[in-house]
Scaffold this motif. Structure first.
Motif, PDB file in Angstrom:
ATOM      1  N   PRO A 167      14.914  -4.801  -6.493  1.00 36.32           N
ATOM      2  CA  PRO A 167      15.883  -4.307  -5.504  1.00 36.32           C
ATOM      3  C   PRO A 167      16.209  -2.823  -5.652  1.00 36.32           C
ATOM      4  N   GLN A 168      16.331  -2.351  -6.891  1.00 39.66           N
ATOM      5  CA  GLN A 168      16.655  -0.944  -7.088  1.00 39.66           C
ATOM      6  C   GLN A 168      15.533  -0.037  -6.604  1.00 39.66           C
ATOM      7  N   LEU A 169      14.299  -0.431  -6.879  1.00 40.10           N
ATOM      8  CA  LEU A 169      13.149   0.356  -6.436  1.00 40.10           C
ATOM      9  C   LEU A 169      13.048   0.331  -4.919  1.00 40.10           C
ATOM     10  N   VAL A 170      13.217  -0.848  -4.341  1.00 39.54           N
ATOM     11  CA  VAL A 170      13.107  -0.980  -2.888  1.00 39.54           C
ATOM     12  C   VAL A 170      14.133  -0.101  -2.196  1.00 39.54           C
ATOM     13  N   ARG A 171      15.374  -0.152  -2.636  1.00 34.76           N
ATOM     14  CA  ARG A 171      16.439   0.581  -1.952  1.00 34.76           C
ATOM     15  C   ARG A 171      16.324   2.095  -2.127  1.00 34.76           C
ATOM     16  N   SER A 172      15.536   2.535  -3.094  1.00 37.62           N
ATOM     17  CA  SER A 172      15.326   3.972  -3.275  1.00 37.62           C
ATOM     18  C   SER A 172      14.135   4.485  -2.478  1.00 37.62           C
ATOM     19  N   ALA A 173      13.365   3.576  -1.898  1.00 39.24           N
ATOM     20  CA  ALA A 173      12.168   3.954  -1.138  1.00 39.24           C
ATOM     21  C   ALA A 173      12.555   4.503   0.239  1.00 39.24           C
ATOM     22  N   PRO A 174      11.677   5.274   0.864  1.00 37.46           N
ATOM     23  CA  PRO A 174      11.946   5.773   2.220  1.00 37.46           C
ATOM     24  C   PRO A 174      12.157   4.626   3.199  1.00 37.46           C
ATOM     25  N   ARG A 175      12.915   4.888   4.237  1.00 35.94           N
ATOM     26  CA  ARG A 175      13.263   3.836   5.191  1.00 35.94           C
ATOM     27  C   ARG A 175      12.045   3.190   5.837  1.00 35.94           C
ATOM     28  N   GLU A 176      11.001   3.986   6.139  1.00 37.60           N
ATOM     29  CA  GLU A 176       9.843   3.403   6.807  1.00 37.60           C
ATOM     30  C   GLU A 176       9.147   2.366   5.928  1.00 37.60           C
ATOM     31  N   ILE A 177       9.232   2.528   4.607  1.00 36.84           N
ATOM     32  CA  ILE A 177       8.661   1.538   3.696  1.00 36.84           C
ATOM     33  C   ILE A 177       9.558   0.310   3.630  1.00 36.84           C
ATOM     34  N   ARG A 178      10.859   0.520   3.512  1.00 36.65           N
ATOM     35  CA  ARG A 178      11.800  -0.599   3.465  1.00 36.65           C
ATOM     36  C   ARG A 178      11.752  -1.411   4.749  1.00 36.65           C
ATOM     37  N   ARG A 179      11.525  -0.732   5.854  1.00 37.11           N
ATOM     38  CA  ARG A 179      11.477  -1.435   7.137  1.00 37.11           C
ATOM     39  C   ARG A 179      10.305  -2.416   7.192  1.00 37.11           C
ATOM     40  N   LEU A 180       9.168  -2.053   6.614  1.00 37.73           N
ATOM     41  CA  LEU A 180       8.030  -2.965   6.578  1.00 37.73           C
ATOM     42  C   LEU A 180       8.383  -4.249   5.838  1.00 37.73           C
ATOM     43  N   LEU A 181       9.055  -4.119   4.698  1.00 32.72           N
ATOM     44  CA  LEU A 181       9.444  -5.304   3.935  1.00 32.72           C
ATOM     45  C   LEU A 181      10.488  -6.111   4.694  1.00 32.72           C
ATOM     46  N   ALA A 182      11.453  -5.437   5.311  1.00 33.54           N
ATOM     47  CA  ALA A 182      12.487  -6.136   6.073  1.00 33.54           C
ATOM     48  C   ALA A 182      11.875  -6.954   7.198  1.00 33.54           C
ATOM     49  N   ASP A 183      10.900  -6.381   7.905  1.00 34.18           N
ATOM     50  CA  ASP A 183      10.269  -7.102   9.007  1.00 34.18           C
ATOM     51  C   ASP A 183       9.407  -8.260   8.500  1.00 34.18           C
ATOM     52  N   ALA A 184       8.759  -8.077   7.359  1.00 36.39           N
ATOM     53  CA  ALA A 184       7.980  -9.172   6.780  1.00 36.39           C
ATOM     54  C   ALA A 184       8.897 -10.343   6.427  1.00 36.39           C
ATOM     55  N   ASP A 244       0.829  -1.209   0.000  1.00 34.74           N
ATOM     56  CA  ASP A 244       0.000   0.000   0.000  1.00 34.74           C
ATOM     57  C   ASP A 244       0.866   1.263   0.000  1.00 34.74           C
ATOM     58  N   LEU A 245       1.854   1.296   0.879  1.00 34.91           N
ATOM     59  CA  LEU A 245       2.704   2.484   0.971  1.00 34.91           C
ATOM     60  C   LEU A 245       3.603   2.630  -0.249  1.00 34.91           C
ATOM     61  N   MET A 246       4.042   1.514  -0.819  1.00 38.20           N
ATOM     62  CA  MET A 246       4.867   1.591  -2.018  1.00 38.20           C
ATOM     63  C   MET A 246       4.065   2.175  -3.181  1.00 38.20           C
ATOM     64  N   ARG A 247       2.809   1.780  -3.299  1.00 40.59           N
ATOM     65  CA  ARG A 247       1.968   2.346  -4.367  1.00 40.59           C
ATOM     66  C   ARG A 247       1.755   3.843  -4.152  1.00 40.59           C
ATOM     67  N   GLU A 248       1.548   4.244  -2.908  1.00 33.00           N
ATOM     68  CA  GLU A 248       1.386   5.670  -2.623  1.00 33.00           C
ATOM     69  C   GLU A 248       2.655   6.444  -2.957  1.00 33.00           C
ATOM     70  N   TRP A 249       3.796   5.871  -2.607  1.00 34.73           N
ATOM     71  CA  TRP A 249       5.074   6.552  -2.834  1.00 34.73           C
ATOM     72  C   TRP A 249       5.393   6.675  -4.328  1.00 34.73           C
ATOM     73  N   VAL A 250       5.146   5.609  -5.079  1.00 29.77           N
ATOM     74  CA  VAL A 250       5.403   5.651  -6.524  1.00 29.77           C
ATOM     75  C   VAL A 250       4.407   6.575  -7.210  1.00 29.77           C
ATOM     76  N   GLY A 251       3.175   6.566  -6.716  1.00 30.22           N
ATOM     77  CA  GLY A 251       2.134   7.399  -7.329  1.00 30.22           C
ATOM     78  C   GLY A 251       1.022   6.540  -7.869  1.00 30.22           C
ATOM     79  N   ARG A 252      -0.198   6.922  -7.541  1.00 26.41           N
ATOM     80  CA  ARG A 252      -1.353   6.108  -7.935  1.00 26.41           C
ATOM     81  C   ARG A 252      -1.471   5.957  -9.450  1.00 26.41           C
ATOM     82  N   GLY A 253      -1.040   6.950 -10.198  1.00 27.25           N
ATOM     83  CA  GLY A 253      -1.176   6.869 -11.647  1.00 27.25           C
ATOM     84  C   GLY A 253      -0.047   6.139 -12.326  1.00 27.25           C
ATOM     85  N   THR A 254       0.942   5.709 -11.572  1.00 26.57           N
ATOM     86  CA  THR A 254       2.110   5.035 -12.147  1.00 26.57           C
ATOM     87  C   THR A 254       2.010   3.543 -11.894  1.00 26.57           C
ATOM     88  N   PRO A 255       2.094   2.741 -12.955  1.00 25.24           N
ATOM     89  CA  PRO A 255       2.011   1.293 -12.742  1.00 25.24           C
ATOM     90  C   PRO A 255       3.202   0.788 -11.925  1.00 25.24           C
TER      91      PRO A 255
END
Length: 310
Positions: free
Chosen positions: A132-149, A114-125
């Motif tokens: 990995p490149q997209l994940v590492r460019s995301a804000p830390r709070e988003i990456r942390r969710l994936l790391a904990d999962a 959900d947060l990744m879609r918001e960060w990329v933008g609703r109109g962007t597929p």
């Protein structure tokens, strides 16, 4: 250690730019070794990280393979930086497994998407939310969710392999201090050695310990205290007593695989590396109350009847 969404790159661990010369890289490695060596007051876990970073980029061949992986173009088994963070597939395994309920890492994966879609933008597929490149460019709070999962899923696989003598409940609702949806207990594990509340974490770097708590620059709040609060909430609702608490962290973030923190607020607590979790669950936590006979079945029934999942 470098396959976590939160982990620093080998260059960041060594404190150099990605385009540093071989001689500068070698000098930086030697400097970091001196700075982090335990004999001179350094952190043992960071010292191990520095050595691992050098293994990845210390030779021209290894560095070239590492850089290809970083650019998102892993070429073969030699590429050491590629990551597969997609939802794990169900394994075809006929061996007896631990009795399991709930979806490990499920809540955090959904929140991550959900947060990744918001960060990329609703109109962007969003073609590949785990690139990995997209994940590492995301804000830390988003990456942390994936790391904990990912951490929760790794723990679930370990517990499943313990066999049918164990039962586990994943992503258990435990409305604590704030009563928010993410007040959950990652895992409840019942086995011959006791009943444990388990927290699976990835803080993205080495940690330390102080007065029964986990410390470190990337450690938010008081994870051990929060775990105990959630365990008490579940214990009251189910009418059960926990034997102990276990915090599971990536191997490279700990100087030793098993650290006993003693009793914290009356509860025995241990911090275990992922590779040591099976050992801890089989032998039990020092000071934990053993569970045997009909009590195991009674506790299992009480938890089955009272546990709610997030």
């Amino acid at each position: 250690m470098f396959d976590s969404p939160l982990s620093a790159s080998a260059y960041e661990v060594l404190g150099v730019a990605v385009d540093v010369t071989e001689e500068e890289l070698r000098k930086a490695f030697r400097t970091r070794l001196r700075q982090t060596h335990p004999d001179t007051g350094g952190d043992a876990a960071v010292f191990v990280q520095v050595q691992r970073a050098w293994e990845l980029v210390g030779t021209p061949e290894a560095r070239a393979a590492y850089d290809r992986g970083r650019s998102g173009r892993p070429t073969a088994p030699e590429a050491q930086f590629s990551a597969d963070w997609s939802t794990p597939r169900t394994r075809q395994d006929t061996r007896p497994r631990a009795r399991s309920s709930g979806h490990p890492g499920g809540w955090r994966r959904e929140r991550y998407l959900d947060l990744m879609r918001e960060w990329v933008g609703r109109g962007t597929p969003l073609e590949d939310p785990y690139d990995p490149q997209l994940v590492r460019s995301a804000p830390r709070e988003i990456r942390r969710l994936l790391a904990d999962a990912l951490a929760e899923e790794a723990t679930a696989r370990t517990i499943a392999d313990l066999g049918m003598g164990f039962s586990v409940w994943h992503d258990v609702a435990a409305a604590g201090r704030g009563g928010t949806l993410d007040d959950k207990l990652d895992h409840i594990v019942l086995g011959p050695s006791g009943l444990y509340g388990v927290l699976s974490e990835d803080f993205g770097g080495p940690v330390g310990f102080r007065r029964g708590e986990i410390t470190g620059p990337a450690v938010p709040g008081a994870p051990v205290s929060d775990l105990l609060v959630r365990m008490r909430t579940v214990a009251r609702a189910a009418g059960v007593r926990f034997s102990g608490a276990i915090v599971v962290l990536p191997d490279d973030d700990l100087a030793q695989p098993i650290t006993e923190l003693g009793k914290v607020r009356g509860m025995p607590v241990v911090v275990a590396a992922r590779s040591a979790l099976s050992t801890v669950l089989r032998r039990g936590v020092t000071g934990a109350r053993d569970i045997g006979g009909n009590e195991v079945f009674d506790i299992r029934t009480r938890l089955d009847q009272s546990v709610r999942f997030v």
